[in-house]
Design a protein around this motif. Sequence first.
Motif, PDB file in Angstrom:
ATOM      1  N   ALA A 182      -4.803  -7.281  -3.400  1.00 52.87           N
ATOM      2  CA  ALA A 182      -5.710  -8.105  -4.205  1.00 52.87           C
ATOM      3  C   ALA A 182      -6.105  -7.403  -5.504  1.00 52.87           C
ATOM      4  CB  ALA A 182      -6.953  -8.457  -3.404  1.00 52.87           C
ATOM      5  N   ALA A 183      -6.083  -6.060  -5.486  1.00 49.06           N
ATOM      6  CA  ALA A 183      -6.563  -5.304  -6.642  1.00 49.06           C
ATOM      7  C   ALA A 183      -5.448  -4.973  -7.642  1.00 49.06           C
ATOM      8  CB  ALA A 183      -7.248  -4.017  -6.165  1.00 49.06           C
TER       9      ALA A 183
ATOM     10  N   SER B 209      -2.736  -3.078   2.012  1.00 43.06           N
ATOM     11  CA  SER B 209      -2.307  -2.284   0.857  1.00 43.06           C
ATOM     12  C   SER B 209      -0.870  -2.644   0.492  1.00 43.06           C
ATOM     13  CB  SER B 209      -2.403  -0.797   1.190  1.00 43.06           C
ATOM     14  OG  SER B 209      -1.408  -0.479   2.146  1.00 43.06           O
ATOM     15  N   VAL B 210      -0.422  -2.091  -0.616  1.00 44.10           N
ATOM     16  CA  VAL B 210       0.955  -2.285  -1.064  1.00 44.10           C
ATOM     17  C   VAL B 210       1.921  -1.907   0.063  1.00 44.10           C
ATOM     18  CG1 VAL B 210       2.709  -1.335  -2.618  1.00 44.10           C
ATOM     19  CG2 VAL B 210       0.462  -2.015  -3.518  1.00 44.10           C
ATOM     20  N   ARG B 211       1.740  -0.703   0.596  1.00 45.31           N
ATOM     21  CA  ARG B 211       2.655  -0.212   1.615  1.00 45.31           C
ATOM     22  C   ARG B 211       2.552  -1.032   2.902  1.00 45.31           C
ATOM     23  NH1 ARG B 211       6.472   4.005   2.367  1.00 45.31           N
ATOM     24  NH2 ARG B 211       7.232   3.539   4.448  1.00 45.31           N
ATOM     25  N   GLU B 212       1.331  -1.421   3.269  1.00 44.04           N
ATOM     26  CA  GLU B 212       1.152  -2.208   4.496  1.00 44.04           C
ATOM     27  C   GLU B 212       1.834  -3.576   4.394  1.00 44.04           C
ATOM     28  OE1 GLU B 212      -3.146  -0.364   5.991  1.00 44.04           O
ATOM     29  OE2 GLU B 212      -3.096  -2.059   4.619  1.00 44.04           O
ATOM     30  N   ASN B 213       1.737  -4.193   3.233  1.00 43.65           N
ATOM     31  CA  ASN B 213       2.422  -5.472   3.036  1.00 43.65           C
ATOM     32  C   ASN B 213       3.928  -5.304   3.208  1.00 43.65           C
ATOM     33  OD1 ASN B 213       1.025  -8.081   2.187  1.00 43.65           O
ATOM     34  ND2 ASN B 213      -0.107  -6.581   0.958  1.00 43.65           N
ATOM     35  N   LEU B 214       4.437  -4.255   2.588  1.00 42.90           N
ATOM     36  CA  LEU B 214       5.875  -4.015   2.623  1.00 42.90           C
ATOM     37  C   LEU B 214       6.323  -3.693   4.053  1.00 42.90           C
ATOM     38  CD1 LEU B 214       8.027  -4.118   0.507  1.00 42.90           C
ATOM     39  CD2 LEU B 214       7.441  -1.783  -0.150  1.00 42.90           C
ATOM     40  N   ASP B 215       5.563  -2.844   4.740  1.00 43.80           N
ATOM     41  CA  ASP B 215       5.876  -2.514   6.136  1.00 43.80           C
ATOM     42  C   ASP B 215       5.879  -3.776   6.994  1.00 43.80           C
ATOM     43  OD1 ASP B 215       6.229   0.203   5.873  1.00 43.80           O
ATOM     44  OD2 ASP B 215       4.110   0.685   6.217  1.00 43.80           O
TER      45      ASP B 215
END
Lengths: 255, 316
Positions: free
Chosen positions: B133-134, B94-100
């Motif tokens: 991806a979405a 997810s957005v947050r997981e990528n950033l984390d």
Amino acid sequence: MTSSGDDRAIRTNGLTRTFGAFTAVDHITFDVKPGEVFGFLGANGAGKTTAIRMLTGLLTPSSGEAWVAGHDVYRESELIKRDIGYMSQRFSLYDDLTVRENIRLYGGIYDLTRDQIRDRTERILSRLGLSDTAHDAVGALPLGWKQKLALSVALLHEPRIVFLDEPTSGVDPITRRQFWELIYEAAHAGTTVLVTTHYMDEAEYCDRISIMVAGRIAALGSPAELKRDAGASSIDEVFVRLVRPELAGGGGPAQ
Amino acid sequence: MSEAPVVVDDVVKRYGEVAAVDHVTAEVRHGELFGFIGPDGAGKTTLFRILTTLLLPDSGSARVLGRDVVTDLWALRREIGYMPGRFSLYPDLSVRENLDFFASVFGTTVAREYEHIAPIYSQLEEFNDRRAAALSGGMKQKLALCCALVHRPNILFLDEPTTGVDAVSRREFWELLARMRTSGLTIVVSTPYMDEANRCDRVALMQNGRILATDAPAAVAASFERTLLAVRSPDRYRVLLALRDYPHTQRVYPFGESLHLADDRAGIDAARASSEATAFLHDKGFTDARVEPTPPTIEDVFISRMSAVNAPVAAA
């Protein structure tokens, strides 16, 4: 429905395509005249690709009507495919085949005779100055040469209409202009051209353009008309005003 | 003042016969928004990979933030932010997981850096749980930029952040860069769109691995060495062909709503050049053609320098 009797190259009426709850193309109505260079613009995700897939017989519409080269998109998609050419930046030619082999392959796919393939191969090689590289793999050519060759191959079977999807993306400024001269040549010979681009200067090269916003055609006319109606000095400005009015105040890329 | 944040000295990188980067020398100054402008195949990505320690040059040297990109790469990697041209985040996170993830790689957390990335991250936060991806193209770009910024780099390399992006998203992205620049961060960016050059403090025009010109955008445009005319006519294509036979045509090509005609006579008065071209077109029957002097742009300079460097382009 029957084939339309008139000679318009493309005619649509309320053409629509939904994916589940999402309406990708929302009742678009426009037509394109024979020999016209028509710019099909829009933001990413505005529905251009979905519309092009319907017009090239690759995707069945959800509702509405469309005829391409006089053929009905619902029932005559195979006839449409014979009468159109298509090229995009992503897929056009086979990198592992030589220039000649690519031309021969497409000639065969479109049922050209041996003589036709030979004559048109020579014509393309000499027009593009590729005679010396005719036996080189296409993958070894610079991008701009590849794209000019891809356009010539898309025109090989002398289609009535050619669809060009971001054909000049990443191409250098000189080759981009040579590419547009090939487009003009084709249009003067009577081929209808529908082209998409993110280069707003190229929008100015079209006879007429449409700008899609969220599945609809938000503007349609000649570049001069659209600029006059919007009181804008460039198509870039027209585009930004339609797509993101709140941004229009800021200074964008010049031109 | 310490050494310039980017110092490139005669760098060469070959792939077989092709010199992707061909004796490039360049310097980026502190706090500058610097653009490498050129089409696909100009060598921009190869140069960026060398500057971000991902590729070794064959010869020459490069220093970023005072560190050699070959011998001091580990220290350097902590200090630079890099956004590659191809989308390079984890599509299934997810957005947050990528950033984390990117924060943790650099030993920090999103919470600790929040203030720093907030100007961009705030536009993404509502999509925190969406898989990368979405995301739309513009949102992916913003997430990639956040990931490149999360460790507070001292310099940012953005490789073609606006390629394939529509005119509106491009404009938004450049406005974002302009705001980031005010914090004093040095930003090095590459683009194939000539019209974006005006957004930079200075630019280097690149073609076939070489730098054709380096200067402030206005100075590059002003370096055009001929009288340039804009020709307008409803019959643009036939006028273009006709002007190919005009005795004083150095070069003529479509340019936005007009044609640009470079007169081959050095130092000729612009008004005289216009009236002579007009007379020529009237003789040919194009009575509605309008010719007037026009200021050169970066793209005119690029076209002119490109033609000078490689007469017929050899198949590379």
